[in-house]
Design a protein around this motif. Structure first.
Motif, PDB file in Angstrom:
ATOM      1  N   ASP A   1      30.373  -9.073  -9.844  1.00  0.00           N
ATOM      2  CA  ASP A   1      29.872  -7.995  -9.098  1.00  0.00           C
ATOM      3  C   ASP A   1      28.479  -8.116  -8.593  1.00  0.00           C
ATOM      4  N   LEU A   2      27.665  -8.847  -9.238  1.00  0.00           N
ATOM      5  CA  LEU A   2      26.207  -8.509  -8.561  1.00  0.00           C
ATOM      6  C   LEU A   2      26.026  -9.542  -7.482  1.00  0.00           C
ATOM      7  N   PHE A   3      26.836 -10.570  -7.600  1.00  0.00           N
ATOM      8  CA  PHE A   3      27.099 -11.597  -6.015  1.00  0.00           C
ATOM      9  C   PHE A   3      27.642 -10.662  -5.066  1.00  0.00           C
ATOM     10  N   THR A   4      28.621  -9.890  -5.432  1.00  0.00           N
ATOM     11  CA  THR A   4      29.292  -9.154  -4.404  1.00  0.00           C
ATOM     12  C   THR A   4      28.211  -8.166  -3.909  1.00  0.00           C
ATOM     13  N   GLN A   5      27.524  -7.646  -4.581  1.00  0.00           N
ATOM     14  CA  GLN A   5      26.377  -6.553  -4.488  1.00  0.00           C
ATOM     15  C   GLN A   5      25.452  -7.281  -3.349  1.00  0.00           C
ATOM     16  N   VAL A   6      24.922  -8.352  -3.775  1.00  0.00           N
ATOM     17  CA  VAL A   6      23.946  -9.045  -3.139  1.00  0.00           C
ATOM     18  C   VAL A   6      24.491  -9.379  -1.546  1.00  0.00           C
ATOM     19  N   LEU A   7      25.660  -9.958  -1.630  1.00  0.00           N
ATOM     20  CA  LEU A   7      26.148 -10.315  -0.359  1.00  0.00           C
ATOM     21  C   LEU A   7      26.671  -9.360   0.781  1.00  0.00           C
ATOM     22  N   ALA A   8      26.527  -8.270   0.075  1.00  0.00           N
ATOM     23  CA  ALA A   8      26.915  -7.083   0.944  1.00  0.00           C
ATOM     24  C   ALA A   8      25.642  -6.623   1.919  1.00  0.00           C
ATOM     25  N   LEU A   9      24.288  -7.101   1.365  1.00  0.00           N
ATOM     26  CA  LEU A   9      23.082  -6.989   1.942  1.00  0.00           C
ATOM     27  C   LEU A   9      22.861  -7.581   3.238  1.00  0.00           C
ATOM     28  N   ARG A  10      22.009  -7.108   4.103  1.00  0.00           N
ATOM     29  CA  ARG A  10      21.598  -7.732   5.162  1.00  0.00           C
ATOM     30  C   ARG A  10      20.149  -8.176   5.353  1.00  0.00           C
ATOM     31  N   ARG A  11      19.527  -7.834   4.176  1.00  0.00           N
ATOM     32  CA  ARG A  11      17.885  -8.172   3.943  1.00  0.00           C
ATOM     33  C   ARG A  11      17.589  -8.306   2.359  1.00  0.00           C
ATOM     34  N   GLY A  12      16.678  -8.879   2.215  1.00  0.00           N
ATOM     35  CA  GLY A  12      16.171  -9.228   0.757  1.00  0.00           C
ATOM     36  C   GLY A  12      16.086 -10.386   0.392  1.00  0.00           C
ATOM     37  N   LEU A  13      15.417 -10.897  -1.018  1.00  0.00           N
ATOM     38  CA  LEU A  13      15.376 -12.069  -1.457  1.00  0.00           C
ATOM     39  C   LEU A  13      16.325 -12.140  -2.805  1.00  0.00           C
ATOM     40  N   PHE A  14      17.055 -13.179  -2.741  1.00  0.00           N
ATOM     41  CA  PHE A  14      17.966 -13.402  -3.977  1.00  0.00           C
ATOM     42  C   PHE A  14      17.642 -14.712  -4.326  1.00  0.00           C
ATOM     43  N   LEU A  15      17.418 -14.798  -5.835  1.00  0.00           N
ATOM     44  CA  LEU A  15      16.870 -16.077  -6.182  1.00  0.00           C
ATOM     45  C   LEU A  15      17.886 -16.391  -7.618  1.00  0.00           C
ATOM     46  N   VAL A  16      18.094 -18.048  -7.525  1.00  0.00           N
ATOM     47  CA  VAL A  16      18.993 -18.494  -8.498  1.00  0.00           C
ATOM     48  C   VAL A  16      17.852 -19.441  -9.215  1.00  0.00           C
ATOM     49  N   THR A  17      17.823 -19.050 -10.593  1.00  0.00           N
ATOM     50  CA  THR A  17      16.779 -19.910 -11.392  1.00  0.00           C
ATOM     51  C   THR A  17      17.491 -20.597 -12.264  1.00  0.00           C
ATOM     52  N   GLY A  18      16.659 -21.495 -12.984  1.00  0.00           N
ATOM     53  CA  GLY A  18      17.323 -22.446 -14.040  1.00  0.00           C
ATOM     54  C   GLY A  18      16.701 -23.952 -13.765  1.00  0.00           C
ATOM     55  N   PRO A  19      16.865 -24.750 -14.690  1.00  0.00           N
ATOM     56  CA  PRO A  19      16.382 -26.228 -14.702  1.00  0.00           C
ATOM     57  C   PRO A  19      17.187 -27.037 -13.833  1.00  0.00           C
ATOM     58  N   THR A  20      16.575 -28.203 -13.663  1.00  0.00           N
ATOM     59  CA  THR A  20      17.416 -29.287 -12.797  1.00  0.00           C
ATOM     60  C   THR A  20      18.879 -29.617 -13.372  1.00  0.00           C
ATOM     61  N   GLY A  21      19.687 -29.589 -12.652  1.00  0.00           N
ATOM     62  CA  GLY A  21      20.867 -30.003 -12.843  1.00  0.00           C
ATOM     63  C   GLY A  21      21.677 -28.716 -13.338  1.00  0.00           C
ATOM     64  N   SER A  22      21.502 -27.465 -13.320  1.00  0.00           N
ATOM     65  CA  SER A  22      21.917 -26.344 -14.039  1.00  0.00           C
ATOM     66  C   SER A  22      22.920 -25.762 -13.033  1.00  0.00           C
ATOM     67  N   GLY A  23      23.119 -26.351 -11.630  1.00  0.00           N
ATOM     68  CA  GLY A  23      24.138 -25.896 -10.650  1.00  0.00           C
ATOM     69  C   GLY A  23      23.607 -24.651  -9.699  1.00  0.00           C
ATOM     70  N   LYS A  24      22.349 -24.701  -9.648  1.00  0.00           N
ATOM     71  CA  LYS A  24      21.718 -23.738  -8.839  1.00  0.00           C
ATOM     72  C   LYS A  24      22.076 -23.597  -7.355  1.00  0.00           C
ATOM     73  N   THR A  25      21.914 -25.013  -6.797  1.00  0.00           N
ATOM     74  CA  THR A  25      22.482 -25.148  -5.597  1.00  0.00           C
ATOM     75  C   THR A  25      23.962 -24.879  -5.034  1.00  0.00           C
TER      76      THR A  25
END
Length: 557
Positions: A302-326
């Protein structure tokens, strides 16, 4: 080739095309190669990786009205070994599986050319019953029983993309040992769903290890003199400098596994006993770029859906290397594609390629950095900007500026948890009031091994395990926990794949209003029902998806 064989192969192609398992161009390519080489169509489909072996086997079973067999049906020891030789069985792609009502059950790959089955029945002195096996299942079972013979004429195909398919198929028997060895290493890694291959020269051997579900496992060992030929072969696949063995090198190539594209990132580093080679396998399956398939919980979806409905703003995905962020960011882009949007990305390196997205590779030697690319992007009238990693002050400030001026910026950042992203941006010199004005949300994620649902075993949780679950936010848990056991479906590991566990928040107005005050922000986050990552991981254990040891490891990380 007899008319009956031609008719049967034509029917197979028609079935595969009709089922969407083979496109028209690939069908023509397979037919032309089979005609030029005299090789069976089923073998060509496998050798050129044009169609999934399992789909081909299923189509053949239905076409000929035969039952199927899998690698799990293979015997523990060779059957009827005195009647037929291993070389004959390999030539005809057959494998005796056992006995049924005084008949010899034989797994075959290609019923369109079943002369070998009659010969096996004659040699064994009894009737034979055919079962269809997928090519990869047959080969894996055969090699386990009889060994992979370097001299056999029917050999594993190279997985690189070749210009001349007919020459490729003809040359299998003449391929150099290093070529055949690297092909076998790659193909086995792709079949086992490894994420990485490590080829490591040691004093007395070359060790080949696969990373399976996050854990390194030794797959095979080769003589030490093979270190240089193996490294040279891998470099050739990626157009790297074969002659330069003293400097680290990076490269990439594309392969095909059972008709599905796979990108390979390659890194070589000189060591005391030769070049160490690491290969990252990046599958482009649609399922791997689906947020739901990645394992995110419904609140996160649901959070991803809310973000993808936006057309401005900064969304961050965090975590260590190899955690699937990309991969998560790419899955978000997958939802945005085709929405009449201009999407630009700057990455180091580009991991997955999209035909309809402008992707730029960092090249610091040429002055192309994250920051310089972002400055140029702002003059390209983009709607969405993906930043592979915010790693310095300039990149952070420009990303925030892009979000402030009417762009949706998706980026990764190295922090331990989701709330820590605000502190990290502030440490990079971004004013907190700008963070509050631009932040769209943050997700912090890890990957946990998924228990095999076919062999996991429930048991009562020990007191110390209930204490761990309570410590992670799951107090009062009285249900069973599950242990990994191991079965053919999971190759004895007890785990099959990994799933994302995450914490995150959508930056609504109340949260943005207190983004400048870390204490007030933490309070507002708790009041909004924020679920910490360890609580999400504990819930996976309670649901039987993950194990207690993996939860403990995550809690100590």
């Amino acid at each position: 080739m007899t008319d009956d064989v031609k008719t049967a192969e034509a029917a197979l192609v028609e079935t595969l095309v009709g089922a969407g398992a083979l496109d028209a161009a690939s069908a023509r390519r397979a037919a032309q190669t089979a005609s030029a080489t005299g090789e069976a169509l089923v073998a060509v489909l496998h050798q050129l990786a044009l169609a999934d072996d399992a789909v081909v086997a299923d189509a053949l079973a239905r076409q000929f009205g035969l039952r199927m067999a899998t690698r799990a049906d293979a015997p523990a020891a060779p059957v009827a070994s005195g009647a037929v030789s291993a070389a004959f069985l390999r030539q005809h792609r057959a494998l005796p599986l056992g006995w049924s009502d005084e008949r010899l059950v034989v797994g075959i790959v290609d019923p369109t050319r079943a002369q070998g089955l009659a010969a096996i029945a004659f040699a064994a002195g009894c009737a034979a019953e055919a079962r269809i096996m997928a090519y990869s299942d047959w080969r894996g079972a055969f090699d386990a029983l009889y060994g992979a013979d370097e001299e056999d004429a029917v050999e594993h195909p190279p997985t690189a993309i070749w210009a001349d398919d007919a020459a490729r198929v003809r040359d299998q028997a003449d391929a150099a040992p290093a070529v055949r060895l690297v092909d076998a290493i790659l193909e086995a890694a792709l079949e086992s769903n490894a994420s990485d291959i490590h080829i490591e020269p040691l004093p007395d051997r070359v060790r080949v290890r696969y990373r399976l579900d996050g854990e390194l496992t030794t797959a095979r060992e080769e003589p030490p003199h093979m270190a240089a030929p193996i490294a040279a072969r891998v470099k050739i696949l990626a157009d790297m400098d074969v002659t330069d063995r003293r400097r680290p090198q990076d490269g990439r190539t594309s392969l095909a596994a059972k008709g599905r594209p796979v990108d390979v990132r390659i890194s070589t580093v000189p060591s005391s006993y030769g070049e160490t080679v690491a290969l990252r396998l990046l599958r482009r399956d649609a399922a791997l770029l689906d947020l739901r398939a990645l394992g995110f919980s419904q609140p996160l979806l649901d959070l991803f859906t809310q973000v993808l409905a936006l057309r401005r703003g900064l969304f961050l995905v965090t975590g260590p290397t190899g955690s699937g962020k990309t991969t998560t960011l790419y899955a978000m882009l997958e939802r945005l594609r085709g929405a009449a949007l201009k999407i630009l990305s700057i990455e180091d390196p580009v991991e997955y390629f999209f035909s309809d997205i402008t992707q730029v590779q960092v090249n610091e030697d040429a002055g192309l950095t994250f920051a310089s690319a972002l400055r140029s992007f702002l003059r390209q009238d983009p709607d969405i900007i993906l930043v592979g990693e915010i790693r310095d002050t300039d990149t952070a400030r420009i990303a925030v500026q892009a979000a402030l001026t009417g762009h949706l910026v998706l980026a990764t950042l190295h922090t331990i948890d989701a709330p820590g992203a605000l502190t990290r941006l502030a440490d990079m010199g971004v004013d907190r009031y700008l963070i509050g004005a631009t932040l769209a949300g943050v997700v912090s994620q890890r990957l946990m091994r998924r228990l095999c649902d076919r062999c996991r075993k429930p048991r009562a949780a020990a007191p110390i395990e209930r204490a761990l679950l309570a410590e992670c936010g799951l107090a009062g848990f009285e249900g069973p926990v599950h242990d990994p056991i191991g079965c053919p479906a999971c190759r004895g590991a007890g785990y099959r794949g990994r799933t994302a566990v995450a914490e995150g928040f959508f930056a609504n107005e109340p949260l943005r209003a207190v983004a400048h005050d870390p204490g007030a922000f933490a309070t507002a986050l708790a009041q909004a029902g924020f679920t910490p990552l360890l609580a999400a991981a504990a819930a996976r254990v309670a649901q039987g998806e993950a194990s207690i040891p993996d939860l403990k490891a995550l809690s100590l990380a």
